[in-house]
Design a protein around this motif. Structure first.
Motif, PDB file in Angstrom:
ATOM      1  N   ALA A  74       0.836  -1.197   0.000  1.00 22.05           N
ATOM      2  CA  ALA A  74       0.000   0.000   0.000  1.00 22.05           C
ATOM      3  C   ALA A  74       0.874   1.252   0.000  1.00 22.05           C
ATOM      4  N   VAL A  75       1.973   1.222   0.726  1.00 21.98           N
ATOM      5  CA  VAL A  75       2.881   2.369   0.758  1.00 21.98           C
ATOM      6  C   VAL A  75       3.575   2.517  -0.586  1.00 21.98           C
ATOM      7  N   ALA A  76       3.897   1.432  -1.249  1.00 18.52           N
ATOM      8  CA  ALA A  76       4.587   1.502  -2.534  1.00 18.52           C
ATOM      9  C   ALA A  76       3.698   2.115  -3.612  1.00 18.52           C
ATOM     10  N   CYS A  77       2.394   2.021  -3.466  1.00 21.92           N
ATOM     11  CA  CYS A  77       1.477   2.545  -4.482  1.00 21.92           C
ATOM     12  C   CYS A  77       1.118   4.005  -4.250  1.00 21.92           C
ATOM     13  N   ARG A  78       1.492   4.590  -3.159  1.00 19.32           N
ATOM     14  CA  ARG A  78       1.150   5.985  -2.880  1.00 19.32           C
ATOM     15  C   ARG A  78       2.050   6.926  -3.665  1.00 19.32           C
ATOM     16  N   THR A  79       1.513   8.117  -3.924  1.00 22.29           N
ATOM     17  CA  THR A  79       2.322   9.144  -4.573  1.00 22.29           C
ATOM     18  C   THR A  79       3.002   9.982  -3.510  1.00 22.29           C
ATOM     19  N   THR A  80       4.071  10.615  -3.905  1.00 23.29           N
ATOM     20  CA  THR A  80       4.768  11.479  -2.958  1.00 23.29           C
ATOM     21  C   THR A  80       4.087  12.840  -2.942  1.00 23.29           C
ATOM     22  N   PRO A  81       4.029  13.472  -1.789  1.00 27.15           N
ATOM     23  CA  PRO A  81       3.386  14.789  -1.734  1.00 27.15           C
ATOM     24  C   PRO A  81       4.207  15.817  -2.525  1.00 27.15           C
ATOM     25  N   ALA A  82       3.515  16.605  -3.358  1.00 30.39           N
ATOM     26  CA  ALA A  82       4.161  17.643  -4.161  1.00 30.39           C
ATOM     27  C   ALA A  82       3.160  18.762  -4.394  1.00 30.39           C
ATOM     28  N   LEU A  83       3.678  19.918  -4.690  1.00 26.34           N
ATOM     29  CA  LEU A  83       2.806  21.050  -4.981  1.00 26.34           C
ATOM     30  C   LEU A  83       2.287  20.935  -6.402  1.00 26.34           C
ATOM     31  N   ALA A  84       1.023  21.212  -6.546  1.00 24.74           N
ATOM     32  CA  ALA A  84       0.407  21.152  -7.879  1.00 24.74           C
ATOM     33  C   ALA A  84      -0.106  22.532  -8.244  1.00 24.74           C
ATOM     34  N   ASP A  85       0.239  22.984  -9.449  1.00 23.51           N
ATOM     35  CA  ASP A  85      -0.234  24.282  -9.914  1.00 23.51           C
ATOM     36  C   ASP A  85      -1.621  24.103 -10.519  1.00 23.51           C
ATOM     37  N   LEU A  86      -2.621  24.623  -9.825  1.00 20.38           N
ATOM     38  CA  LEU A  86      -3.994  24.460 -10.275  1.00 20.38           C
ATOM     39  C   LEU A  86      -4.515  25.674 -11.025  1.00 20.38           C
ATOM     40  N   GLY A  87      -3.702  26.688 -11.206  1.00 23.38           N
ATOM     41  CA  GLY A  87      -4.120  27.865 -11.944  1.00 23.38           C
ATOM     42  C   GLY A  87      -5.104  28.728 -11.175  1.00 23.38           C
ATOM     43  N   VAL A  88      -5.066  28.683  -9.886  1.00 23.24           N
ATOM     44  CA  VAL A  88      -5.961  29.498  -9.068  1.00 23.24           C
ATOM     45  C   VAL A  88      -5.396  30.915  -9.035  1.00 23.24           C
ATOM     46  N   PRO A  89      -6.249  31.920  -9.206  1.00 25.82           N
ATOM     47  CA  PRO A  89      -5.721  33.291  -9.189  1.00 25.82           C
ATOM     48  C   PRO A  89      -5.173  33.653  -7.820  1.00 25.82           C
ATOM     49  N   GLY A  90      -4.175  34.518  -7.860  1.00 26.89           N
ATOM     50  CA  GLY A  90      -3.565  34.983  -6.626  1.00 26.89           C
ATOM     51  C   GLY A  90      -4.399  36.078  -5.974  1.00 26.89           C
ATOM     52  N   VAL A  91      -3.846  36.691  -4.959  1.00 23.93           N
ATOM     53  CA  VAL A  91      -4.549  37.746  -4.225  1.00 23.93           C
ATOM     54  C   VAL A  91      -4.536  39.046  -5.020  1.00 23.93           C
ATOM     55  N   ARG A  92      -3.466  39.323  -5.720  1.00 24.06           N
ATOM     56  CA  ARG A  92      -3.385  40.558  -6.494  1.00 24.06           C
ATOM     57  C   ARG A  92      -4.125  40.397  -7.816  1.00 24.06           C
ATOM     58  N   PRO A  93      -4.748  41.425  -8.226  1.00 27.42           N
ATOM     59  CA  PRO A  93      -5.400  41.338  -9.532  1.00 27.42           C
ATOM     60  C   PRO A  93      -4.349  41.299 -10.634  1.00 27.42           C
ATOM     61  N   ALA A  94      -4.675  40.642 -11.707  1.00 26.50           N
ATOM     62  CA  ALA A  94      -3.760  40.518 -12.833  1.00 26.50           C
ATOM     63  C   ALA A  94      -3.595  41.875 -13.506  1.00 26.50           C
ATOM     64  N   SER A  95      -2.444  42.104 -14.080  1.00 27.00           N
ATOM     65  CA  SER A  95      -2.209  43.403 -14.753  1.00 27.00           C
ATOM     66  C   SER A  95      -2.993  43.445 -16.065  1.00 27.00           C
ATOM     67  N   LYS A  96      -3.248  44.647 -16.525  1.00 26.23           N
ATOM     68  CA  LYS A  96      -4.062  44.806 -17.721  1.00 26.23           C
ATOM     69  C   LYS A  96      -3.304  44.399 -18.976  1.00 26.23           C
ATOM     70  N   ASP A  97      -1.992  44.360 -18.904  1.00 28.49           N
ATOM     71  CA  ASP A  97      -1.200  44.026 -20.090  1.00 28.49           C
ATOM     72  C   ASP A  97      -1.166  42.507 -20.353  1.00 28.49           C
ATOM     73  N   SER A  98      -1.371  41.723 -19.334  1.00 24.56           N
ATOM     74  CA  SER A  98      -1.265  40.272 -19.537  1.00 24.56           C
ATOM     75  C   SER A  98      -2.605  39.716 -20.004  1.00 24.56           C
ATOM     76  N   ALA A  99      -2.528  38.832 -20.926  1.00 25.83           N
ATOM     77  CA  ALA A  99      -3.745  38.199 -21.436  1.00 25.83           C
ATOM     78  C   ALA A  99      -3.972  36.892 -20.671  1.00 25.83           C
ATOM     79  N   PRO A 100      -5.217  36.500 -20.523  1.00 23.86           N
ATOM     80  CA  PRO A 100      -5.452  35.214 -19.820  1.00 23.86           C
ATOM     81  C   PRO A 100      -4.917  34.062 -20.643  1.00 23.86           C
ATOM     82  N   SER A 101      -4.332  33.141 -19.972  1.00 27.96           N
ATOM     83  CA  SER A 101      -3.743  31.997 -20.686  1.00 27.96           C
ATOM     84  C   SER A 101      -4.701  30.826 -20.630  1.00 27.96           C
ATOM     85  N   ARG A 102      -4.774  30.176 -21.795  1.00 26.85           N
ATOM     86  CA  ARG A 102      -5.657  29.020 -21.857  1.00 26.85           C
ATOM     87  C   ARG A 102      -4.917  27.852 -22.337  1.00 26.85           C
TER      88      ARG A 102
END
Length: 102
Positions: A74-102
């Motif tokens: 069961a331990v051999a089948c587990r994944t290791t904990p890692a940070l995953a980038d889920l694309g959640v917006p940050g606290v600061r609003p995005a700048s007007k010059d950057s376009a949303p990425s898709r």
């Protein structure tokens, strides 16, 4: 021809000496004989209890082996904990010059 003895026969004296010898032997050998019989009895009692105990220990060891083996799998089948980038917006609003990425 007849032989006569000057000593009278004493059958009770010989019998008494034999009885005394048997009694002395019984008193002298009673300890070792009882010790041997007690040792055989203790060995039998341990054997009578030891075999079931060995059976219980064998079953417990087998169960422990399978539980540990299952947990390792069961331990051999587990994944290791890692940070995953889920694309959640940050606290600061995005700048007007950057376009949303898709």
């Amino acid at each position: 021809m007849t032989t006569t003895s000057s000593r009278p026969s004493r059958p009770w004296g010989t019998l008494g000496a034999g009885a005394a010898a048997v009694a002395a032997c019984a008193v002298c050998c009673a300890g070792p004989v009882l010790a041997v019989l007690g040792g055989v009895g203790v060995a039998s009692a341990i054997g009578a209890l030891w075999i079931p105990v060995l059976a219980v220990l064998a079953v417990a060891a087998a169960a422990g082996f399978f539980v540990v083996r299952r947990r390792r799998r069961a331990v051999a089948c587990r994944t290791t904990p890692a940070l995953a980038d889920l694309g959640v917006p940050g606290v600061r609003p995005a700048s007007k010059d950057s376009a949303p990425s898709r």
